[in-house]
Enzyme design. Structure first.
Site, PDB file in Angstrom:
ATOM      1  N   GLU A 250      12.084  10.834  40.719  1.00 11.39           N
ATOM      2  CA  GLU A 250      12.258  11.790  40.408  1.00 11.39           C
ATOM      3  C   GLU A 250      10.305  12.137  40.552  1.00 11.39           C
ATOM      4  O   GLU A 250      10.265  12.201  39.744  1.00 11.39           O
ATOM      5  CB  GLU A 250      12.358  11.741  38.902  1.00 11.39           C
ATOM      6  CG  GLU A 250      12.677  12.859  37.941  1.00 11.39           C
ATOM      7  CD  GLU A 250      13.685  14.171  38.998  1.00 11.39           C
ATOM      8  OE1 GLU A 250      14.651  13.908  39.741  1.00 11.39           O
ATOM      9  OE2 GLU A 250      13.603  15.178  39.366  1.00 11.39           O
ATOM     10  N   THR A 292      16.959  18.190  42.990  1.00 14.53           N
ATOM     11  CA  THR A 292      17.371  16.843  44.076  1.00 14.53           C
ATOM     12  C   THR A 292      18.194  16.903  44.824  1.00 14.53           C
ATOM     13  O   THR A 292      18.326  16.479  45.696  1.00 14.53           O
ATOM     14  CB  THR A 292      17.454  15.941  42.317  1.00 14.53           C
ATOM     15  OG1 THR A 292      16.234  15.849  41.018  1.00 14.53           O
ATOM     16  CG2 THR A 292      17.476  14.874  42.454  1.00 14.53           C
ATOM     17  N   HIS A 407      11.561  12.652  34.840  1.00 13.58           N
ATOM     18  CA  HIS A 407      12.430  14.464  34.969  1.00 13.58           C
ATOM     19  C   HIS A 407      11.089  15.734  33.292  1.00 13.58           C
ATOM     20  O   HIS A 407      11.405  14.882  32.509  1.00 13.58           O
ATOM     21  CB  HIS A 407      13.484  14.249  34.642  1.00 13.58           C
ATOM     22  CG  HIS A 407      13.751  15.092  35.180  1.00 13.58           C
ATOM     23  ND1 HIS A 407      13.522  16.774  34.201  1.00 13.58           N
ATOM     24  CD2 HIS A 407      14.634  15.770  36.314  1.00 13.58           C
ATOM     25  CE1 HIS A 407      15.052  18.250  35.306  1.00 13.58           C
ATOM     26  NE2 HIS A 407      14.692  17.423  36.104  1.00 13.58           N
ATOM     27  N   ASP A 466      11.370  13.407  45.460  1.00 10.80           N
ATOM     28  CA  ASP A 466      12.552  14.361  45.050  1.00 10.80           C
ATOM     29  C   ASP A 466      12.679  15.566  45.687  1.00 10.80           C
ATOM     30  O   ASP A 466      11.843  16.372  46.281  1.00 10.80           O
ATOM     31  CB  ASP A 466      13.356  14.663  44.724  1.00 10.80           C
ATOM     32  CG  ASP A 466      13.340  14.527  42.897  1.00 10.80           C
ATOM     33  OD1 ASP A 466      12.218  14.770  42.774  1.00 10.80           O
ATOM     34  OD2 ASP A 466      14.724  14.650  42.203  1.00 10.80           O
ATOM     35  N   HIS A 467      11.068  15.622  44.311  1.00  8.92           N
ATOM     36  CA  HIS A 467      10.456  17.387  44.682  1.00  8.92           C
ATOM     37  C   HIS A 467       9.402  17.545  43.894  1.00  8.92           C
ATOM     38  O   HIS A 467       8.645  15.999  43.021  1.00  8.92           O
ATOM     39  CB  HIS A 467      11.458  18.376  43.998  1.00  8.92           C
ATOM     40  CG  HIS A 467      11.995  18.207  42.688  1.00  8.92           C
ATOM     41  ND1 HIS A 467      11.806  18.461  41.079  1.00  8.92           N
ATOM     42  CD2 HIS A 467      13.288  17.429  42.691  1.00  8.92           C
ATOM     43  CE1 HIS A 467      12.665  18.093  40.929  1.00  8.92           C
ATOM     44  NE2 HIS A 467      13.541  17.256  41.570  1.00  8.92           N
TER      45      HIS A 467
HETATM   46  C1  GP9 Z   1      20.355  15.210  37.908  1.00  6.05           C
HETATM   47  C2  GP9 Z   1      18.878  14.683  38.493  1.00  6.05           C
HETATM   48  C3  GP9 Z   1      17.540  15.684  37.862  1.00  6.05           C
HETATM   49  O1  GP9 Z   1      21.252  14.375  38.175  1.00  6.05           O
HETATM   50  O2  GP9 Z   1      18.582  14.714  39.807  1.00  6.05           O
HETATM   51  O3  GP9 Z   1      17.742  16.509  38.341  1.00  6.05           O
HETATM   52  P1  GP9 Z   1      16.920  18.093  38.992  1.00  6.05           P
HETATM   53  O4  GP9 Z   1      16.746  18.684  37.985  1.00  6.05           O
HETATM   54  O5  GP9 Z   1      15.304  17.255  39.391  1.00  6.05           O
HETATM   55  O6  GP9 Z   1      16.882  18.968  40.419  1.00  6.05           O
HETATM   56 MN    MN Z   2      14.864  15.982  40.726  1.00  4.66          MN
END
Ligand code: GP9
Ligand code: MN
Length: 626
Positions: A250, A292, A407, A466-467
């Site tokens: 994440e 994500t 996150h 992921d980003h």
């Molecule tokens: C939520 C998680 C986080 O289930 O995947 O989401 P994001 O805000 O990073 O897209």
């Molecule tokens: Mn994410």
């Protein structure tokens, strides 16, 4: 005024009853996790606009039948609410049109619907009975209306809705463009508005699908075949029959790798792992608003996500040739571990379309105050609690872990701080290093556990960011940390995310061609010895000797071996010197074509034609996984 008020008594009473009932059901029946007073207030007012809108329809009928119409509207709205209650009892989710029309879903629900309804459920219609009683036995028989009053009613609908949306936006920016989660929509705009929104979104997708025809896929297929590079044969099948672990890290960007903050190493475990892995330092995330979920979409389909909205929400009903589906056909058991609400990013529905066998969402984990923070279960415990599931999982398996602790807003308890927060003026950036360090430690412990359980040797591991985690709003602190000015060129380079392929027993290597998340699917398939020649994919095997150094970001920026193109400016690497735009010109066309073709596939649901062509049978969607 008083006159108008008493004239409208039945109307107002009906509105009041329906409003309060809907609020109480939302509050006490559905688990919407209200976190503060503002959210509570939004929940309280959100049924109002649609309640007045629906009942307002009665004003267009003649006064003779108006009360009956009010009663019918109240009943229909109550029925919609009740249908959601019953659906929630079964699926712990809210009704969405495509799910409702999936025959297997309705089959399941149809059989058990009577067992889900109790006599005491009449309470959910109590207000309608009360209204009928009042209409019959009191003097509020009927009333005349005039244009001015009708205009006033509908103006107040617009006003109420504007207030609702305005407040919801402060709590959850871009709620309607990005969608996020059904429960979040209900929490913010209410049950009825959510259904209206759902109908609009689904109709838009249906209309675009209807006008698409099979010939469009032929051009795209030709383009893809002409541009595909052959996978590296030395890697074909080297992991055949092995278990595959995909770990989504994440918000981890590449700049934290092999780096320190105030003298502390930020990712000690990943740094070591890279030394014994294939590492791709020029790998970019290509996500858009779906964050994500967009990264998951890229990895599972080798298609680009959409320019706006989350494709997981808008096009979950399309046909895909998802990586999980292809792996299932090759004897793999496929699953996802992610301890969040299963409907977040519409995962429960989309995972079905992609072909996953199992989704271990929040309810498969034990989440307590001690083991959770921010968005939920801490990464360490997600990994730890998954081990028991892994031990009984059919092999070979393909399993994806989606970490969550790192996150935004990057909060962590003191005992998990392996690295002190940084000391700039920007709290977000300061905390980011600490939570990244936490996730690094959690992954380390996971590897140790897998070794203990004998699950390490016969597996391969793919770890990717992921980003981005730090947005451009934090450029000041970032520029202080990186000791460089952050211009659009640097912003693009900051979209690099970690990409590590670890194969136990192999030494690994640094492969520095430019690549992106779109390249993962063909890479994984080739490692497992599955043919990718026929696939409609925009990515290329990461190990391919011929692969072009190229990555397009979702906003149209792109990166090649020599150049970075963004905001209509062509920059020369590695210093980011502006050069004449002709230098980027040849790649510009390629970037545009790829994004446009990918969008076309999704909007037109074109893979249904491709599948028909290759005579593959369409796999009927089953009920949402779990
Ligand atoms: C939520 C998680 C986080 O289930 O995947 O989401 P994001 O805000 O990073 O897209
Ligand atoms: Mn994410």
């Amino acid at each position: 005024m008083k006159n108008t008020f008493s004239k409208y008594a039945v109307f107002l009473l009906a509105a009041l009853l329906l409003w309060l009932k809907t609020y109480l059901v939302n509050k006490f029946y559905f688990d919407l996790s209200i976190e503060n007073a503002m959210q509570e207030f939004i929940l309280f007012i959100n049924p109002l606009s649609s309640v007045v809108l629906f009942l307002g329809i009665s004003l267009f009928f003649s006064s003779k039948i108006r009360n009956r119409i009010i009663l019918i509207i109240s009943f229909i709205a109550s029925f919609v609410l009740f249908a959601n209650i019953v659906f929630y009892r079964f699926f712990t989710d809210f009704i969405t049109i495509p799910v409702l029309f999936q025959t297997s879903n309705m089959g399941d629900l149809g059989n058990s619907v009577w067992s889900l309804i109790e006599l005491s459920d009449c309470i959910f219609f109590a207000d309608v009975f009360l209204l009928a009683f009042i209409m019959k036995f009191t003097t509020f028989k009927t009333f005349e209306t005039n244009k001015k009053e009708i205009a006033l009613v509908f103006t107040s609908v617009a006003l109420l809705f504007a207030i609702n949306i305005g407040l919801a936006e402060t709590e959850r920016p871009q709620l309607l463009t990005r969608t996020f989660d059904r429960s979040m929509l209900i929490k913010n705009i209410g049950t009825y508005n959510y259904h209206i929104y759902d109908v609009i979104m689904q109709s838009k997708a249906k209309a675009q699908r209807a006008i698409a025809d099979g010939s469009e896929i032929v051009d795209i297929e030709n383009y893809i075949n002409a541009n595909k590079t052959a996978p590296n044969p030395n890697f074909t099948g080297i992991a055949e029959g092995k278990n595959v672990f995909v770990i989504s890290l994440e918000s981890i960007q590449s700049f934290v790798l092999n780096n320190t903050v105030d003298g502390h190493v930020i990712t000690p475990f990943l740094n070591e792992l890279i030394k014994e892995s294939y590492y791709f330092p020029n790998f970019y995330h290509q996500t858009g608003q779906g964050k994500t979920s967009d990264s998951e979409f890229l990895v599972d389909n080798s298609l680009y996500p959409l320019p706006s909205g989350a494709v997981f929400f808008t096009h979950s009903q399309n046909q895909y040739n998802g990586l999980p589906k292809m792996l299932n056909e090759n004897g793999y058991y496929t699953s996802v571990f992610h301890p969040n609400n299963k409907s977040f990013w519409n995962r429960d529905v989309m995972y079905d379309s992609l072909g996953y066998d199992q989704f271990f969402s929040q309810r498969y984990f034990t989440v307590t105050d001690e083991n959770s923070i921010g968005w939920g279960l801490k990464d360490e415990f997600m990994f730890e609690q998954s081990i028991d599931y892994l031990k009984t999982m059919p092999q070979p398996f393909y399993t994806k872990y989606i970490t969550l602790t790192n996150h935004f807003p990057f909060t962590l308890g003191a005992k998990d701080e392996y690295l002190p927060e940084w000391t700039s003026d920007d709290g977000t950036v300061n905390r980011y290093f600490t939570t990244v360090r936490y996730t690094d430690e959690a992954v380390k412990k996971f590897f140790e556990q897998l070794k203990e359980e004998g699950l390490y040797e016969n597996s391969i591991f793919i770890l990717y960011g992921d980003h981005y985690g730090i947005s451009e709003n934090h450029n000041k602190a970032m520029s202080e940390y990186l000791e460089t000015e952050i211009r659009p060129y640097e912003t693009v380079q900051l979209q690099q995310v970690p990409m590590i392929i670890h194969i136990p027993g192999q030494e690994g290597q640094v492969i520095d061609t430019v690549s992106g998340q779109i390249d993962l699917k063909p890479t994984i398939l080739n490692l497992l010895g599955i043919d990718t020649k026929e696939n409609i994919e925009f990515g290329n095997d990461l190990f391919s000797k011929e692969r072009p150094s190229f990555a397009v970001l979702r906003n149209g920026s792109f990166i090649t071996e020599e150049y970075v193109y963004t905001n209509n400016i062509c920059y020369q690497k590695p210093d980011g010197i502006e050069v004449e735009s002709e230098k980027c010109q040849p790649y510009q066309e390629k970037a545009k074509t790829q994004l446009a073709y990918s969008d076309k596939i999704i909007y037109g649901d074109l893979l249904r034609f491709f599948n028909a062509q290759s005579k593959e049978s369409y796999i009927e969607l089953e009920q949402p996984i779990e």
